[in-house]
Design an enzyme around this catalytic site. Structure first.
Site, PDB file in Angstrom:
ATOM      1  N   GLU A 422       1.218  -0.921   0.291  1.00  0.00           N
ATOM      2  CA  GLU A 422      -0.119   0.097   0.077  1.00  0.00           C
ATOM      3  C   GLU A 422       0.944   1.313   0.059  1.00  0.00           C
ATOM      4  OE1 GLU A 422      -3.398  -1.255  -0.716  1.00  0.00           O
ATOM      5  OE2 GLU A 422      -3.030   0.595  -1.060  1.00  0.00           O
TER       6      GLU A 422
HETATM    7  C1  LIG Z   1       2.852  -9.633  -0.504  1.00  0.00           C
HETATM    8  C2  LIG Z   1       2.105  -8.604  -1.069  1.00  0.00           C
HETATM    9  C3  LIG Z   1       1.387  -7.968  -1.398  1.00  0.00           C
HETATM   10  C4  LIG Z   1       0.945  -7.303  -2.751  1.00  0.00           C
HETATM   11  N1  LIG Z   1      -0.092  -6.665  -2.586  1.00  0.00           N
HETATM   12  C5  LIG Z   1      -0.741  -6.084  -3.965  1.00  0.00           C
HETATM   13  C6  LIG Z   1      -1.833  -5.465  -4.331  1.00  0.00           C
HETATM   14  O1  LIG Z   1      -2.266  -6.301  -3.949  1.00  0.00           O
HETATM   15  N2  LIG Z   1      -1.786  -5.465  -4.941  1.00  0.00           N
HETATM   16  C7  LIG Z   1      -0.576  -4.117  -6.036  1.00  0.00           C
HETATM   17  O2  LIG Z   1      -1.100  -3.700  -7.154  1.00  0.00           O
HETATM   18  N3  LIG Z   1       0.318  -4.491  -5.452  1.00  0.00           N
HETATM   19  C8  LIG Z   1       0.622  -5.439  -4.782  1.00  0.00           C
HETATM   20  N4  LIG Z   1       1.752  -5.129  -3.946  1.00  0.00           N
HETATM   21  C9  LIG Z   1       3.543  -4.255  -4.246  1.00  0.00           C
HETATM   22  C10 LIG Z   1       3.101  -3.796  -3.022  1.00  0.00           C
HETATM   23  O3  LIG Z   1       2.345  -2.481  -2.516  1.00  0.00           O
HETATM   24  C11 LIG Z   1       4.812  -3.027  -3.791  1.00  0.00           C
HETATM   25  O4  LIG Z   1       5.580  -3.850  -3.658  1.00  0.00           O
HETATM   26  C12 LIG Z   1       5.464  -1.498  -3.180  1.00  0.00           C
HETATM   27  O5  LIG Z   1       4.511  -0.203  -3.782  1.00  0.00           O
HETATM   28  C13 LIG Z   1       6.643  -1.612  -3.445  1.00  0.00           C
HETATM   29  O6  LIG Z   1       6.979  -1.323  -4.506  1.00  0.00           O
HETATM   30  P1  LIG Z   1       8.165  -2.128  -5.748  1.00  0.00           P
HETATM   31  O7  LIG Z   1       8.275  -3.771  -4.737  1.00  0.00           O
HETATM   32  O8  LIG Z   1       8.142  -1.862  -6.509  1.00  0.00           O
HETATM   33  O9  LIG Z   1       9.840  -0.984  -3.878  1.00  0.00           O
HETATM   34  P2  LIG Z   1      10.113  -0.456  -5.059  1.00  0.00           P
HETATM   35  O10 LIG Z   1       9.106   0.731  -5.862  1.00  0.00           O
HETATM   36  O11 LIG Z   1      11.355  -0.894  -6.009  1.00  0.00           O
HETATM   37  O12 LIG Z   1      11.317   0.366  -4.232  1.00  0.00           O
HETATM   38  C14 LIG Z   1      12.415   0.364  -3.413  1.00  0.00           C
HETATM   39  C15 LIG Z   1      12.678   0.811  -1.927  1.00  0.00           C
HETATM   40  O13 LIG Z   1      12.994   1.954  -2.692  1.00  0.00           O
HETATM   41  C16 LIG Z   1      12.173   3.239  -2.391  1.00  0.00           C
HETATM   42  N5  LIG Z   1      11.651   4.071  -3.589  1.00  0.00           N
HETATM   43  C17 LIG Z   1      11.555   3.542  -4.992  1.00  0.00           C
HETATM   44  N6  LIG Z   1      10.942   5.011  -4.827  1.00  0.00           N
HETATM   45  C18 LIG Z   1      11.341   6.559  -4.289  1.00  0.00           C
HETATM   46  C19 LIG Z   1      11.050   7.645  -4.062  1.00  0.00           C
HETATM   47  N7  LIG Z   1      10.506   8.105  -5.413  1.00  0.00           N
HETATM   48  N8  LIG Z   1      11.506   8.066  -3.131  1.00  0.00           N
HETATM   49  C20 LIG Z   1      12.466   7.719  -2.564  1.00  0.00           C
HETATM   50  N9  LIG Z   1      11.468   6.321  -2.000  1.00  0.00           N
HETATM   51  C21 LIG Z   1      11.572   5.697  -2.992  1.00  0.00           C
HETATM   52  C22 LIG Z   1      10.621   2.452  -1.596  1.00  0.00           C
HETATM   53  O14 LIG Z   1      10.466   3.305  -0.304  1.00  0.00           O
HETATM   54  C23 LIG Z   1      11.678   1.702  -1.405  1.00  0.00           C
HETATM   55  O15 LIG Z   1      12.204   1.235   0.436  1.00  0.00           O
HETATM   56  C24 LIG Z   1       1.966  -5.978  -3.035  1.00  0.00           C
HETATM   57  C25 LIG Z   1       2.790  -6.721  -2.615  1.00  0.00           C
HETATM   58  C26 LIG Z   1       3.743  -7.797  -1.677  1.00  0.00           C
HETATM   59  C27 LIG Z   1       5.429  -8.017  -1.235  1.00  0.00           C
END
Ligand SMILES: Cc1cc2nc3c(=O)[nH]c(=O)nc-3n(C[C@H](O)[C@H](O)[C@H](O)COP(=O)(O)OP(=O)(O)OC[C@H]3O[C@@H](n4cnc5c(N)ncnc54)[C@H](O)[C@@H]3O)c2cc1C
Length: 564
Positions: A422
């Site tokens: 989220e």
């Molecule tokens: C078990 C699970 C259930 C999930 N359920 C859903 C779902 O139902 N629907 C859905 O759509 N998604 C879902 N997700 C996805 C989840 O919302 C994302 O994993 C999350 O938003 C982070 O995105 P990412 O994994 O690509 O990490 P990234 O965006 O790659 O982030 C990696 C790190 O970089 C930081 N970061 C990234 N961009 C910035 C920025 N601009 N400034 C500062 N810091 C930054 C982040 O805070 C994090 O620490 C789920 C994920 C998991 C693991």
């Protein structure tokens, strides 16, 4: 260990700390009388303790499985979900026009805390459906509302949220899923989504995917995203699940925790979808869903913290090492700080729910601004407390905490996702110091005024505690003013500690109110929070004001441990 639903604690905060009586006094929520609230919380607490909690371990040990393209849920989950659906709980705060109970969201926050504390992996399913209901109520056209809302509210169908793609996580604007108009008012949706919670399952007869995709020639970034309803089975003319849509679950992820919640890789292959809201305005609709879910996730953190804490207290009472370990000062410190943190995080989430209710009931812009300001704090702080307290629970168990059979480790593994999904807590904090301070800090200052007023009122009865809170709020006001004058990147560098500081000050404010209203143990708990948890706010603010310079100065080589 048996989970005990904290009905009385939630009720106390609603009644004496976050001003729920104002909600109940509105015309819109006139039915939320004291008796009704008590009956709802008591029954939800019973379902949490008696139906959900016994499923928690089974889901951990027997994860959801993918069999011939269909997800089979963990043992007992179907029965647990059915109990929830039959009781009308999924639509507790949904509009009565479509079969909901029309109750305040703040009450739903309390209910969701108990359900998630009892079994987080299962509770995720109805939580996402509730977010979808909210989005449809606000943005869908009448035909979609009439078809989907009654079935989502009854629990016949469930809802998912499909944002994330391999190249688009925090950067939602980078998503590449496509939507082509089919010429008959529908769209063909094509693309891959990852990490989709409950993207499939056998709990409901249909699964309604809310999918973000781009229309041809859509502008780049978040301004070119549209939201679509893409059901697993296309409803026939009687609203029954009909032909299978062109979508499938490719695989399930193996995860650290929430094993009972299937996390799906989804493939949409020219699937039929219906536009929700306007073309290219999908982010607005998705934000409704995400804001509702963000508060929902914040309270998940509180739920798991409560469950982990209950178990830690029970273990500490039974375990003897030079006497019961609960008598040792350090163990008491861990448990007491945990109890004080749970109280504060719960109050912040419930206060956010009250602000949302008041915004809905009165249309007041100040309430809406308060709700918007509190949402990232509720999400990030609630989930941080979830992880901190679950971690403490493991520590209280000593070696047994590291052994799976006690369940202490499961709480920690399960809670660990909540600061990530989220919108990560880093993204929440950036939202707070970016968008939520963009009113020149009006919402923040408004809240701080209330904290200062509260401290002044408590001065007569609890002078020492009130002074600490007053001083902290003043310092936070200065720091907020300072941040407001900085460039965005400089603010972002301090966003996470700033959010933590704000949460601590709010937590102290709610403790002070509770102490004044409750006396006895409530005063002791407030003292513990104000002397042991609140003071960290000063260190948080020092970091929040440290800015970007040193973070830019340090080389990537030095970060990797090979300084130049
Ligand atoms: C078990 C699970 C259930 C999930 N359920 C859903 C779902 O139902 N629907 C859905 O759509 N998604 C879902 N997700 C996805 C989840 O919302 C994302 O994993 C999350 O938003 C982070 O995105 P990412 O994994 O690509 O990490 P990234 O965006 O790659 O982030 C990696 C790190 O970089 C930081 N970061 C990234 N961009 C910035 C920025 N601009 N400034 C500062 N810091 C930054 C982040 O805070 C994090 O620490 C789920 C994920 C998991 C693991």
């Amino acid at each position: 260990m048996a989970y005990r639903a904290p009905v009385e604690q939630i009720r106390f905060i609603l009644d004496h700390v976050v001003g729920f009586s104002e909600v109940a006094a509105t015309d819109r929520f006139a039915e939320a009388s004291a008796d009704t609230v008590q009956a709802i919380l008591t029954e939800a607490g019973r379902i949490a303790s008696e139906v959900f909690a016994p499923l928690n371990r089974a889901g951990d040990l027997n994860p959801a499985r993918l069999e011939n393209g269909v997800v089979r849920s963990s043992p007992g989950y179907a029965g647990g979900f059915a109990a929830l659906a039959e009781g009308g709980w999924i639509g507790l705060s949904a509009d009565a026009a479509h079969g909901g109970m029309g109750m305040p969201l703040s009450l739903n926050v309390g209910v969701n805390e108990m359900l998630s504390g009892a079994c987080l992996a299962l509770q995720l399913n109805p939580l996402l459906t509730q977010g979808q209901i909210d989005a449809l109520e606000h943005h869908a056209d009448d035909a979609i509302k009439a078809l989907y809302l009654p079935r989502l509210i009854s629990g016949e169908w469930s809802g998912t949220m499909n944002l994330t793609e391999p190249g688009a996580g925090s950067d939602v604007g980078a998503l590449t899923s496509r939507a082509e108009p089919a010429g008959d008012g529908t769209y063909r949706i094509t693309g891959q989504k990852i990490f989709i919670t409950w993207g499939d399952g056998d709990l409901t007869e249909n699964i309604c995917h809310a999918v973000l995709a781009r229309l041809p020639d859509a502008p780049a970034g978040t301004r070119g995203i549209s939201l679509f309803m893409v059901p697993k089975f296309i409803p026939d003319e009687n609203g029954r699940p009909g032909t299978a849509n062109s979508l499938r679950v490719v695989s399930l992820e193996h995860k650290l925790g929430i094993h009972g919640s299937p996390t799906c890789v989804m493939s949409f292959e020219g699937a039929t979808g219906w536009l929700i809201g306007q073309e290219n305005k999908g982010m607005a609709a998705m934000f409704t869903m995400m804001n509702s879910a963000r508060l929902g996730v914040g309270i998940q953190g509180v739920g798991v913290a409560e469950a982990a804490l209950q178990q830690a207290v029970e273990y500490a009472t039974e375990r003897n090492q030079m006497g019961p370990i609960i008598r040792h000062p350090d163990v008491r410190r861990m448990l007491a700080v945990g109890r004080a943190e749970v109280f504060a995080a719960r109050a912040i989430c419930l206060a956010c729910g009250v602000a949302l209710d008041m915004a809905r009931a009165t249309g007041g812009a100040e309430w809406a601004a308060r709700a918007a300001f509190l949402t990232p704090i509720a999400k990030a702080h609630g989930t941080d407390v979830g992880c901190r307290v679950a971690d403490m629970g493991v520590q209280v168990h000593g070696g047994m905490g590291y052994i799976e059979e006690t369940g202490a480790a499961q709480f920690l593994r399960d809670a660990r996702i909540t600061p990530i999904y989220e919108g990560t807590n880093g993204i929440q904090a950036m939202d707070l110091v970016g968008r939520k301070l963009s009113d020149d800090g009006a919402a923040a200052m408004n809240l701080l005024d209330e904290v200062l007023d509260g401290a002044q009122s408590a001065q007569a009865g609890l002078p020492d505690l009130a002074n600490h809170v007053w001083q902290a709020a003043e310092t936070l006001r200065e720091a907020t003013q300072d941040l407001l004058e900085r460039q965005p990147d400089d603010r972002f560098a301090g966003a996470v500690p700033y959010l933590a500081a704000f949460a601590r000050v709010l937590g102290a404010h709610f403790h002070l109110r509770a102490a004044a209203a409750g006396g006895g143990d409530q005063v002791t708990l407030a003292r513990i929070y104000i002397t042991r948890v609140l003071p960290h706010f000063a260190a948080d603010l020092t970091e929040a004001r440290a800015g970007l310079a040193d973070l830019e100065a340090i080389s990537d080589g030095a970060l990797a441990g090979v300084p130049g």
